[in-house]
Design a protein around this motif. Sequence first.
Motif, mmCIF file in Angstrom:
data_model
loop_
_atom_site.group_PDB
_atom_site.id
_atom_site.type_symbol
_atom_site.label_atom_id
_atom_site.label_comp_id
_atom_site.label_asym_id
_atom_site.label_seq_id
_atom_site.Cartn_x
_atom_site.Cartn_y
_atom_site.Cartn_z
ATOM 1 N N THR A 224 0.813 -1.220 0.000
ATOM 2 C CA THR A 224 0.000 0.000 0.000
ATOM 3 C C THR A 224 0.845 1.267 0.000
ATOM 4 O OG1 THR A 224 -1.835 -1.169 1.071
ATOM 5 C CG2 THR A 224 -1.842 1.238 1.188
ATOM 6 N N PRO A 225 1.897 1.399 0.833
ATOM 7 C CA PRO A 225 2.764 2.578 0.711
ATOM 8 C C PRO A 225 3.381 2.703 -0.679
ATOM 9 C CG PRO A 225 3.202 1.460 2.770
ATOM 10 C CD PRO A 225 2.286 0.564 1.984
ATOM 11 N N PHE A 226 3.703 1.560 -1.279
ATOM 12 C CA PHE A 226 4.264 1.607 -2.634
ATOM 13 C C PHE A 226 3.227 2.120 -3.625
ATOM 14 C CE2 PHE A 226 4.860 -0.204 -6.829
ATOM 15 C CZ PHE A 226 6.164 0.159 -7.108
ATOM 16 N N VAL A 227 1.988 1.615 -3.544
ATOM 17 C CA VAL A 227 0.928 2.051 -4.457
ATOM 18 C C VAL A 227 0.698 3.553 -4.323
ATOM 19 C CG1 VAL A 227 -1.567 1.940 -4.870
ATOM 20 C CG2 VAL A 227 -0.248 -0.167 -4.630
ATOM 21 N N ILE A 228 0.667 4.053 -3.099
ATOM 22 C CA ILE A 228 0.460 5.483 -2.879
ATOM 23 C C ILE A 228 1.592 6.290 -3.509
ATOM 24 C CG2 ILE A 228 0.389 7.291 -1.109
ATOM 25 C CD1 ILE A 228 -1.126 5.306 0.669
ATOM 26 N N SER A 229 2.830 5.881 -3.276
ATOM 27 C CA SER A 229 3.975 6.596 -3.830
ATOM 28 C C SER A 229 3.989 6.532 -5.349
ATOM 29 C CB SER A 229 5.280 6.017 -3.277
ATOM 30 O OG SER A 229 5.349 6.174 -1.876
ATOM 31 N N ASN B 142 11.547 -3.835 0.076
ATOM 32 C CA ASN B 142 11.113 -2.877 1.094
ATOM 33 C C ASN B 142 12.064 -2.858 2.280
ATOM 34 O OD1 ASN B 142 9.785 -1.263 2.943
ATOM 35 N ND2 ASN B 142 8.095 -2.677 3.291
ATOM 36 N N GLY B 143 12.902 -1.813 2.348
ATOM 37 C CA GLY B 143 13.667 -1.552 3.553
ATOM 38 C C GLY B 143 15.088 -2.053 3.601
ATOM 39 N N GLU B 144 15.472 -2.949 2.703
ATOM 40 C CA GLU B 144 16.828 -3.471 2.696
ATOM 41 C C GLU B 144 17.356 -3.474 1.263
ATOM 42 O OE1 GLU B 144 18.642 -4.404 5.304
ATOM 43 O OE2 GLU B 144 17.085 -4.165 6.823
ATOM 44 N N VAL B 145 18.660 -3.374 1.130
ATOM 45 C CA VAL B 145 19.275 -3.381 -0.188
ATOM 46 C C VAL B 145 19.679 -4.812 -0.546
ATOM 47 C CG1 VAL B 145 21.197 -2.532 -1.587
ATOM 48 C CG2 VAL B 145 20.117 -1.022 0.107
ATOM 49 N N HIS B 146 19.216 -5.275 -1.700
ATOM 50 C CA HIS B 146 19.583 -6.594 -2.194
ATOM 51 C C HIS B 146 19.994 -6.479 -3.661
ATOM 52 C CE1 HIS B 146 18.367 -9.167 1.236
ATOM 53 N NE2 HIS B 146 17.513 -8.200 1.463
ATOM 54 N N LEU C 289 12.471 2.788 0.489
ATOM 55 C CA LEU C 289 12.686 3.125 1.893
ATOM 56 C C LEU C 289 11.439 3.809 2.437
ATOM 57 C CD1 LEU C 289 16.354 4.482 1.729
ATOM 58 C CD2 LEU C 289 15.569 2.191 2.377
ATOM 59 N N LEU C 290 10.972 3.354 3.588
ATOM 60 C CA LEU C 290 9.789 3.931 4.213
ATOM 61 C C LEU C 290 10.209 5.032 5.179
ATOM 62 C CD1 LEU C 290 7.675 0.722 4.928
ATOM 63 C CD2 LEU C 290 7.595 2.248 2.952
ATOM 64 N N GLY D 72 6.544 6.065 1.165
ATOM 65 C CA GLY D 72 7.520 5.232 0.473
ATOM 66 C C GLY D 72 8.348 6.060 -0.492
ATOM 67 N N ASN D 73 9.651 5.955 -0.406
ATOM 68 C CA ASN D 73 10.556 6.668 -1.304
ATOM 69 C C ASN D 73 11.100 5.699 -2.342
ATOM 70 O OD1 ASN D 73 10.468 9.245 0.099
ATOM 71 N ND2 ASN D 73 11.604 8.223 1.731
#
Length: 323
Positions: free
Chosen positions: A61-66, A195-199, A206-207, A301-302
Amino acid sequence: MPFWYQPTLWWTWFLFPLSLLMRGINAVRYFCYRNKWLKSYQSTLPVVVVGNISVGGNGKTPFVISLCEILIEEGYKPGVISRGYGGKSLHYPLLVESSTTGKEAGDEPVLIHKRLNIPVVVDPVRANAAAYLADHCDVDVIITDDGLQHYALQRDIEIVVVDGKRRYGNQHIMPMGPLREPLSRLKTVDYIINNGEVHHDEFTMLLTPSDCKRVDGELAVLSDTNVNACAAIGYPRRFFDTLKTQNFTLNKQVSFADHHAYTENDFKQFESTRPLIMTEKDAVKCTAFAQQNWWYLPIDGNLPRSFIQPFLEQLKQIKESKC
């Protein structure tokens, strides 16, 4: 299930036959829809599916909003469709309005509409929601919040959001593990958002928390850092950890089931004099009976430019091909 995110335990192998059955069913469904043996709806508008291959809150949901905010900035008119988990309406498709409650539409559609003020349509059959959005609303691109496995709706772009810390757990299919589909499904999607970690080879979202806001809508500033907290999301621990990083001391923290339908009785366990902080998704279900010391923490969400640029270019090409 906690054991999903631990090394495979010996007794979980008793669940393997059920996982094998689910894997087989999913594979047959995917094959039949892909080869057009089962009927599916194709919209005249570009359809972007934002989903996941695992159970639980991954940050869709944060991704959809962003993503919608970026599209609006670029001159697009996005609309969102949703299954509406946790909601029950007397009729479908349901166009979310300012008076629509979480009990009718589900918490996430109400949250998205409140944040963005764009058309949001709810229907258990997402294909019906997409058709309604295209026929009755002023939109030029459809974003579906969840629905990666809803193959009755054809899609032009698939985006999978992955929890950066929990990842894929023990990597088994439900009920032995948290996966809805095997990891090989990731090879067929367009983008993986971590979401939140670099892979490696994945884009990272990043939230970023904002200042707490009152659930009842009144403008005020929360100055007390010793608080109670509650969350009814797929992964409550992430929310509680976020509060701690914002220098809050959690006196009491309570987790509810994802999409829990709150009532006033749920909050009798908290001290009435101590501030209570909840997620924004929870807040949309509590405005009718919110107390003055109830707050929610907005999360943004950035998204990286390395994702935005190729996504916009791909969407532009798809839109031109459909004109």
